[in-house]
Design an enzyme around this catalytic site. Sequence first.
Site, PDB file in Angstrom:
ATOM      1  N   PHE A 469      -9.276  46.760  24.529  1.00  0.00           N
ATOM      2  CA  PHE A 469      -9.746  45.621  23.723  1.00  0.00           C
ATOM      3  C   PHE A 469     -11.224  45.292  23.922  1.00  0.00           C
ATOM      4  CE2 PHE A 469      -5.462  44.523  25.592  1.00  0.00           C
ATOM      5  CZ  PHE A 469      -4.734  45.205  24.623  1.00  0.00           C
ATOM      6  N   HIS A 470     -12.075  46.321  24.074  1.00  0.00           N
ATOM      7  CA  HIS A 470     -13.496  46.071  24.312  1.00  0.00           C
ATOM      8  C   HIS A 470     -14.420  46.809  23.333  1.00  0.00           C
ATOM      9  CE1 HIS A 470     -12.121  45.460  28.761  1.00  0.00           C
ATOM     10  NE2 HIS A 470     -11.839  44.404  28.016  1.00  0.00           N
ATOM     11  N   PRO A 471     -14.132  46.834  22.028  1.00  0.00           N
ATOM     12  CA  PRO A 471     -15.066  47.495  21.103  1.00  0.00           C
ATOM     13  C   PRO A 471     -16.426  46.803  21.133  1.00  0.00           C
ATOM     14  CG  PRO A 471     -13.431  46.206  19.892  1.00  0.00           C
ATOM     15  CD  PRO A 471     -12.986  46.236  21.318  1.00  0.00           C
TER      16      PRO A 471
END
Length: 568
Positions: A469-471
């Site tokens: 969940f770190h784009p």
Amino acid sequence: MLESVDYVVVGGGSAGCVMANRLSENGKYSVCLLEAGPADRNLWIHIPIGYGKTMFNPRLNWGFYTDPDHNMLDRRIYWPRGKTLGGSSSINGLIYIRGQKEDYDHWEALGNPGWSWEACLPYFRKLENNDLGAGPTHGTEGPLNATSIPKRHELVDALIGAANSLGIPTRKDFNTGDQRGVGYYQLTTRNGRRCSTAVAYLNPARQRPNLRIETEAQAMKILFRGKKATGVQYRQHGKIKTLNVNREVILCSGALQSPQLLQLSGIGNPDHLSPLGIPVVHTLNGVGENLQDHLQFRLIYEVNKPITTNDLLRSWSGRAKMGLQWALLRGGPLAIGINQGALFCNALSESDARPDVQFHFGTLSADMAGGQVHDFSGCTFSVCQLRPESRGYLRIRSTDPFEAPAMQPNYLSTDLDRRTAIAGVRLTRKLADAPPLQSLMKGEVKPGRDVRSDDEILHFCRENGATIFHPSGTAKMGPADDPMAVVDHRLAVRGLQGLRVVDASIMPALVSGNTNVPVVMVAERAAAFVLEDAQAGEHAFGVEVPALAGLKEGSVEHPTVAASLQDD
């Protein structure tokens, strides 16, 4: 609604709530915050473990999917993103991590003056209220709580012991600029409740007459007069509306939707925009490029004692106990979340000055984040490479602002990334086999010990890897001579006036850890830039801007939790 405001902040998420607070704080400027999702009234937002309930809720979550990724066996990877006030800080895993000192020194070395660790540290201190106490690297006066996990867990303590036996030291504080070590995470919680940026920053500002909050208001396009941003077109409750801006449009829509909105507005690569019939307002070839993300590999183990969260969730009595602990004491598993154990170390090379992998150790097990827990006592080792070399892209598919863009992460597309993935899995097994953790592990459920060779492990990673969940990076900060830079070191969009981007998309390189707290820091810095520029302009023209009133009428009021929290 007033015809115009001084600042419009597009996106009420991790960065947008910070900007709305700081820009309205002195009372001089009118500010409107546009959030595409609803107000943050859902009960599960505020219970820390509740992100399992929001992970697939379309009311609160954009629920994006990547395009098929050839490197991942042509799988489409689920990318949840927050769609409510607080954005992803309202649905994330609550991990309080800044990243390595060298991450920010690297940003500055890439041609971004003022972004070194030492330059960013005052803003990290400003944003936090850390229960470790004030000191050279910590603050206690900020809006965002950094809370230590109050009760130790047998499994996490065993993980710490196992890591120690492999030469990895125990670390109490992972936010000094040096993360190497093992211990317990700090969390963004306050008195057993989630402390999102909506709670930390927006709630204290809601009654200001110069701040207006519009929910369920999705931006469609940035409006320009020549090269100057003059407003935003958005849809709210089925109606198309226009909001003019006197000073700046500030995009805080995240690494996926800020570049999407730029492209829809004619900012980007003409080779991508012209075939769609979008008039090019300004050429910036880096918009949507440089996409980076942390790819996690989840190894599942069965535990030989009923001490996991699985055991509590599977029984009526266990669920009742958890509920009472939270309702009466704001304690227990509901107040903590899932991932308690932190580990930063080197899986590939001990000579690397920085840890190359991060572990999120969870005291429960499920096939995917937010999934149904297994019917056995289980735990999860989630390992990810901290600084992947793989780069992807994001591009709009059409002129429809409500169609999700094409997202191609290109995971595991470099040799280093593949070797680090394999090394991370092998390190996980070393931890599980090391005392005292070994005595608690009944067996490896996934991938299973029959997966042994490098090729077999890499296939497991391709078949099961998922985002953590770190784009980031899709509107990167960089110097004027970088052809792929989108914003300058003050986060102003290059070649345009009155437009900034403030979110994870500006990161030139992904930080070594969770991205939420770094984004809050970026927003604190950006707010200072905006206010400095406004003050400089006023001094140049010899004017003083009076406090503005009247904006509050019609804005979203935050209901009391007891009366209004509901399960959407």
